[in-house]
Design a protein around this motif. Structure first.
Motif, PDB file in Angstrom:
ATOM      1  N   GLU A   1       0.821  -1.220   0.000  1.00  0.00           N
ATOM      2  CA  GLU A   1       0.000   0.000   0.000  1.00  0.00           C
ATOM      3  C   GLU A   1       0.855   1.269   0.000  1.00  0.00           C
TER       4      GLU A   1
ATOM      5  N   LEU B   1      -1.717  -2.667  -6.074  1.00  0.00           N
ATOM      6  CA  LEU B   1      -3.076  -3.203  -6.011  1.00  0.00           C
ATOM      7  C   LEU B   1      -3.094  -4.683  -5.644  1.00  0.00           C
TER       8      LEU B   1
ATOM      9  N   CYS C   1      -5.983  -3.251   0.340  1.00  0.00           N
ATOM     10  CA  CYS C   1      -5.983  -2.215  -0.695  1.00  0.00           C
ATOM     11  C   CYS C   1      -7.226  -1.359  -0.517  1.00  0.00           C
ATOM     12  N   SER C   2      -7.037  -0.072  -0.314  1.00  0.00           N
ATOM     13  CA  SER C   2      -8.152   0.837  -0.025  1.00  0.00           C
ATOM     14  C   SER C   2      -8.360   1.870  -1.121  1.00  0.00           C
ATOM     15  N   TYR C   3      -7.859   1.577  -2.346  1.00  0.00           N
ATOM     16  CA  TYR C   3      -7.939   2.556  -3.428  1.00  0.00           C
ATOM     17  C   TYR C   3      -8.122   1.812  -4.742  1.00  0.00           C
ATOM     18  N   THR C   4      -8.354   2.566  -5.794  1.00  0.00           N
ATOM     19  CA  THR C   4      -8.627   1.969  -7.101  1.00  0.00           C
ATOM     20  C   THR C   4      -7.426   2.115  -8.033  1.00  0.00           C
ATOM     21  N   GLU C   5      -7.501   1.457  -9.170  1.00  0.00           N
ATOM     22  CA  GLU C   5      -6.471   1.604 -10.200  1.00  0.00           C
ATOM     23  C   GLU C   5      -6.344   3.059 -10.627  1.00  0.00           C
ATOM     24  N   LYS C   6      -7.491   3.740 -10.728  1.00  0.00           N
ATOM     25  CA  LYS C   6      -7.465   5.157 -11.107  1.00  0.00           C
ATOM     26  C   LYS C   6      -6.731   5.978 -10.057  1.00  0.00           C
ATOM     27  N   ASP C   7      -6.993   5.709  -8.777  1.00  0.00           N
ATOM     28  CA  ASP C   7      -6.300   6.419  -7.697  1.00  0.00           C
ATOM     29  C   ASP C   7      -4.794   6.181  -7.771  1.00  0.00           C
ATOM     30  N   LYS C   8      -4.437   4.935  -7.980  1.00  0.00           N
ATOM     31  CA  LYS C   8      -3.016   4.573  -8.072  1.00  0.00           C
ATOM     32  C   LYS C   8      -2.335   5.323  -9.214  1.00  0.00           C
ATOM     33  N   GLN C   9      -2.954   5.300 -10.404  1.00  0.00           N
ATOM     34  CA  GLN C   9      -2.355   5.950 -11.558  1.00  0.00           C
ATOM     35  C   GLN C   9      -2.210   7.459 -11.348  1.00  0.00           C
TER      36      GLN C   9
END
Length: 316
Positions: free
Chosen positions: A215, A220, A225-233
């Motif tokens: 994290e 991911l 995991c507390s977020y999305t792929e979009k958040d990560k990017q």
């Protein structure tokens, strides 16, 4: 970004600058037990064992640091049939240490806490051995941001997960923040060595140091995991825009502790993947092994170049 004045002066003058901890209590100790190294000033002759050390190369894996020591022995012409390179820290299973001529190769484990402990004891070891003009270099692996796998990153500045050039810890219940500037001149010297070799892509850039592999680095694929792929990017793109080229877990504490003791330090890491394209390290084993050798080849060239310059100062 430029390094501190003390670091630059030391590098420019080569003035037999002795390694010196900032803790005044060390000089008053009758015996100093380096517990995690299984070494003590009462049982080991530090000046005889380590007095000629000029380069300390550190990395996470004991196996990798043993391999680097053997590689340096060949590169420095010190290898011979039947040669053995014993682990100086064989009395403990915390760290491994190998010495080849003026080069000390030491494992630091994974993450800031393990690296911090190693550095405290390493700097005291160098102090007790009366070492001077020592350069510390981390050779390791990392996740790249916008770089293809196998690229080597020479760190200009270590930053935290908020992209700030600081190392923070709590001392006696109080928050203490240190700057994490690395030696710019040393980084440029290493970059010139990469240009000499022209064997693999190499860049100078900022490195993000985190306290977690999953994290903390926006993966991911961890258990949590507390977020999305979009958040990560979005986060990784912001890091990329901030000049961050790679992510690892030790650079900030190296910069802070070595910087506090006026020891020139550099971080040279290969990228095992591009984090903008995925989270898991999935390259074949033989490919990863070759990648991991790249920082070793670069730093070996740097050491040989420095030693040659010391023998022929008119060539500087």
């Amino acid at each position: 970004m430029a390094s501190s004045g003390s670091q630059t002066k030391k590098h420019d003058n080569h003035s037999d600058h002795l390694v010196q901890p900032t803790n005044p209590n060390v000089a008053a100790m009758q015996e100093d037990v380096l517990y995690h190294f299984s070494l003590s000033t009462s049982t080991h002759d530090f000046p005889a064992m380590f007095g000629d050390v000029k380069f300390v190369c550190v990395g996470g894996s004991p196996t990798r640091m043993e391999a680097f020591a053997k590689y340096m022995a060949k590169e420095l012409g010190l290898d011979h049939p039947g040669a053995e390179y014993p682990n100086i820290c064989r009395g403990t299973d915390r760290y491994a240490m190998f010495k080849v001529g003026p080069v000390l190769s030491v494992s630091h484990g994974i993450g800031i806490p393990s690296t911090s402990i190693m550095l405290h004891e390493l700097i005291k070891l160098l102090y007790h051995a009366h070492c001077s003009d020592v350069t510390v270099i981390r050779i390791g692996t990392s996740g790249g941001i916008g770089l293809k796998p196998g690229s080597v990153v020479i760190t200009r500045q270590a930053v935290d997960a908020s992209f700030e050039p600081v190392f923070e810890q709590v001392v006696l219940g109080k928050r203490v923040v240190q700057r994490t500037h690395l030696d710019e001149e040393l980084a440029q010297e290493l970059m010139q060595c990469a240009l000499d070799l022209l064997e693999f892509p190499t860049v100078i850039g900022n490195t993000m140091c985190t306290s977690d592999f999953y994290e903390g680095q926006g993966r991911l694929d961890g258990a949590l995991c507390s977020y999305t792929e979009k958040d990560k990017q979005k986060y990784l793109q912001a890091a990329h825009s901030a000049g961050i080229c790679n992510i690892e877990m030790e650079s900030s504490v190296l910069a802070a502790i070595c910087g506090a003791c006026s020891i020139p330090v550099a971080v040279v890491c290969v990228t095992l993947l591009n984090r903008l394209e995925g989270d898991q390290v999935s390259s074949p084993h033989e490919v990863l092994v070759e990648y991991q050798q790249r920082p070793q080849r670069l730093v070996s060239h740097f050491i040989k170049k420095r030693l040659a310059a010391a023998q022929n100062p008119l060539n500087l």
